[in-house]
Design a protein around this motif. Structure first.
Motif, PDB file in Angstrom:
ATOM      1  N   MET A   1     -13.909  45.012  29.708  1.00 40.10           N
ATOM      2  CA  MET A   1     -14.204  43.603  29.506  1.00 40.10           C
ATOM      3  C   MET A   1     -15.708  43.450  29.358  1.00 40.10           C
ATOM      4  O   MET A   1     -16.480  44.230  29.901  1.00 40.10           O
ATOM      5  CB  MET A   1     -13.802  42.774  30.722  1.00 40.10           C
ATOM      6  CG  MET A   1     -12.353  42.554  30.936  1.00 40.10           C
ATOM      7  SD  MET A   1     -12.023  41.453  32.340  1.00 40.10           S
ATOM      8  CE  MET A   1     -12.831  42.273  33.672  1.00 40.10           C
ATOM      9  N   ARG A   2     -16.081  42.394  28.700  1.00 44.70           N
ATOM     10  CA  ARG A   2     -17.494  42.084  28.564  1.00 44.70           C
ATOM     11  C   ARG A   2     -17.801  40.899  29.482  1.00 44.70           C
ATOM     12  O   ARG A   2     -17.136  39.870  29.422  1.00 44.70           O
ATOM     13  CB  ARG A   2     -17.818  41.716  27.114  1.00 44.70           C
ATOM     14  CG  ARG A   2     -19.275  41.679  26.827  1.00 44.70           C
ATOM     15  CD  ARG A   2     -19.795  43.076  26.815  1.00 44.70           C
ATOM     16  NE  ARG A   2     -21.233  43.093  26.568  1.00 44.70           N
ATOM     17  CZ  ARG A   2     -21.949  44.166  26.676  1.00 44.70           C
ATOM     18  NH1 ARG A   2     -21.390  45.307  27.011  1.00 44.70           N
ATOM     19  NH2 ARG A   2     -23.227  44.136  26.452  1.00 44.70           N
ATOM     20  N   ASP A  14     -25.280  40.864  30.668  1.00 47.67           N
ATOM     21  CA  ASP A  14     -24.505  41.097  29.451  1.00 47.67           C
ATOM     22  C   ASP A  14     -24.116  42.568  29.454  1.00 47.67           C
ATOM     23  O   ASP A  14     -24.861  43.412  28.969  1.00 47.67           O
ATOM     24  CB  ASP A  14     -25.308  40.746  28.207  1.00 47.67           C
ATOM     25  CG  ASP A  14     -24.473  40.827  26.933  1.00 47.67           C
ATOM     26  OD1 ASP A  14     -23.258  41.095  27.024  1.00 47.67           O
ATOM     27  OD2 ASP A  14     -25.041  40.622  25.845  1.00 47.67           O
ATOM     28  N   GLU A  15     -22.968  42.878  30.082  1.00 49.01           N
ATOM     29  CA  GLU A  15     -22.561  44.272  30.229  1.00 49.01           C
ATOM     30  C   GLU A  15     -21.055  44.389  30.369  1.00 49.01           C
ATOM     31  O   GLU A  15     -20.360  43.396  30.589  1.00 49.01           O
ATOM     32  CB  GLU A  15     -23.271  44.919  31.411  1.00 49.01           C
ATOM     33  CG  GLU A  15     -23.030  44.250  32.744  1.00 49.01           C
ATOM     34  CD  GLU A  15     -23.920  44.818  33.844  1.00 49.01           C
ATOM     35  OE1 GLU A  15     -23.337  45.315  34.828  1.00 49.01           O
ATOM     36  OE2 GLU A  15     -25.153  44.770  33.716  1.00 49.01           O
ATOM     37  N   ASP A  16     -20.575  45.612  30.268  1.00 53.06           N
ATOM     38  CA  ASP A  16     -19.151  45.879  30.439  1.00 53.06           C
ATOM     39  C   ASP A  16     -18.797  45.902  31.916  1.00 53.06           C
ATOM     40  O   ASP A  16     -19.607  46.321  32.751  1.00 53.06           O
ATOM     41  CB  ASP A  16     -18.786  47.224  29.809  1.00 53.06           C
ATOM     42  CG  ASP A  16     -18.812  47.170  28.296  1.00 53.06           C
ATOM     43  OD1 ASP A  16     -18.449  46.114  27.740  1.00 53.06           O
ATOM     44  OD2 ASP A  16     -19.200  48.172  27.672  1.00 53.06           O
ATOM     45  N   PRO A  33      -8.914  43.332  32.835  1.00 50.83           N
ATOM     46  CA  PRO A  33      -8.697  43.258  31.381  1.00 50.83           C
ATOM     47  C   PRO A  33      -7.289  42.772  31.069  1.00 50.83           C
ATOM     48  O   PRO A  33      -6.320  43.112  31.763  1.00 50.83           O
ATOM     49  CB  PRO A  33      -8.895  44.718  30.933  1.00 50.83           C
ATOM     50  CG  PRO A  33      -9.808  45.304  31.962  1.00 50.83           C
ATOM     51  CD  PRO A  33      -9.404  44.649  33.257  1.00 50.83           C
ATOM     52  N   GLN A  51     -18.639  48.186  37.664  1.00 50.41           N
ATOM     53  CA  GLN A  51     -19.077  48.774  36.407  1.00 50.41           C
ATOM     54  C   GLN A  51     -18.249  50.016  36.077  1.00 50.41           C
ATOM     55  O   GLN A  51     -17.517  50.537  36.928  1.00 50.41           O
ATOM     56  CB  GLN A  51     -20.555  49.140  36.484  1.00 50.41           C
ATOM     57  CG  GLN A  51     -21.443  47.914  36.646  1.00 50.41           C
ATOM     58  CD  GLN A  51     -22.900  48.299  36.770  1.00 50.41           C
ATOM     59  OE1 GLN A  51     -23.266  49.084  37.624  1.00 50.41           O
ATOM     60  NE2 GLN A  51     -23.722  47.727  35.901  1.00 50.41           N
ATOM     61  N   SER A  52     -18.372  50.505  34.863  1.00 51.50           N
ATOM     62  CA  SER A  52     -17.575  51.650  34.422  1.00 51.50           C
ATOM     63  C   SER A  52     -17.861  52.917  35.225  1.00 51.50           C
ATOM     64  O   SER A  52     -16.997  53.779  35.341  1.00 51.50           O
ATOM     65  CB  SER A  52     -17.795  51.909  32.929  1.00 51.50           C
ATOM     66  OG  SER A  52     -19.174  52.103  32.672  1.00 51.50           O
ATOM     67  N   LYS A  72     -10.600  39.682  27.356  1.00 53.92           N
ATOM     68  CA  LYS A  72     -11.637  40.716  27.390  1.00 53.92           C
ATOM     69  C   LYS A  72     -13.060  40.173  27.462  1.00 53.92           C
ATOM     70  O   LYS A  72     -13.996  40.936  27.651  1.00 53.92           O
ATOM     71  CB  LYS A  72     -11.506  41.628  26.173  1.00 53.92           C
ATOM     72  CG  LYS A  72     -11.673  40.897  24.862  1.00 53.92           C
ATOM     73  CD  LYS A  72     -11.535  41.812  23.679  1.00 53.92           C
ATOM     74  CE  LYS A  72     -11.693  40.963  22.428  1.00 53.92           C
ATOM     75  NZ  LYS A  72     -11.968  41.699  21.259  1.00 53.92           N
ATOM     76  N   ASP A  73     -13.226  38.885  27.331  1.00 43.82           N
ATOM     77  CA  ASP A  73     -14.564  38.289  27.400  1.00 43.82           C
ATOM     78  C   ASP A  73     -14.620  37.302  28.556  1.00 43.82           C
ATOM     79  O   ASP A  73     -13.904  36.302  28.560  1.00 43.82           O
ATOM     80  CB  ASP A  73     -14.913  37.558  26.091  1.00 43.82           C
ATOM     81  CG  ASP A  73     -15.080  38.514  24.930  1.00 43.82           C
ATOM     82  OD1 ASP A  73     -15.766  39.543  25.111  1.00 43.82           O
ATOM     83  OD2 ASP A  73     -14.515  38.244  23.854  1.00 43.82           O
TER      84      ASP A  73
END
Length: 136
Positions: A1-2, A14-16, A33, A51-52, A72-73
């Motif tokens: 997701m953003r 502004d990141e995943d 998501p 975070q990822s 996703k946003d």
């Protein structure tokens, strides 16, 4: 997701993100998501996300609107936001400042309304003295 967290002056985040947590007036909620489209008003609170790489980040927000589109946003529009990695500091220091600011603004609005009502009373009083009392 953003994930995007935006104030009137800048883009703060502004990141995943793998997952997001936020809080509205009904309580805390999580976003993964594929979440359904959603719009809510945020309380003064901390938005957290994973975070990822597995690390967690946090952002104190001074109320705002959170929207989810297309699963996703995730976007947060807020008046003020402060990013930090230490939840305890954000919770104790920043949120208290946001709450104090809100209380101060509320007091200023009340005082402004009192001044306006006092001015209206004086105008009405002066109109009553100088005229016959008929406004038609």
């Amino acid at each position: 997701m953003r994930l995007r967290i935006i104030t009137p002056l800048s883009v703060i985040v502004d990141e995943d993100a793998l997952a997001v947590r936020a809080e509205d007036d009904s309580g805390s909620f999580g976003i993964l998501p594929g979440h359904a489209d959603f719009l809510t008003s945020l309380a003064i609170s901390v938005v957290g996300w994973k975070q990822s790489d597995g690390s967690r980040r946090f952002c104190a927000v001074r109320r705002g609107l959170l929207s989810i589109t297309s699963g996703k946003d995730v976007a947060v529009a807020t008046r003020e936001a402060i990013v930090g990695d230490d939840l305890a500091t954000l919770d104790s220091t920043v949120l208290e400042r946001f709450r104090a600011d809100i209380d101060q603004e509320r007091s200023e609005r009340i005082e402004s309304m009192r001044l306006q009502l006092n001015a209206i009373r004086r105008i009405v009083s002066q109109l009553g003295m100088s005229g016959s009392g008929n406004f038609a």
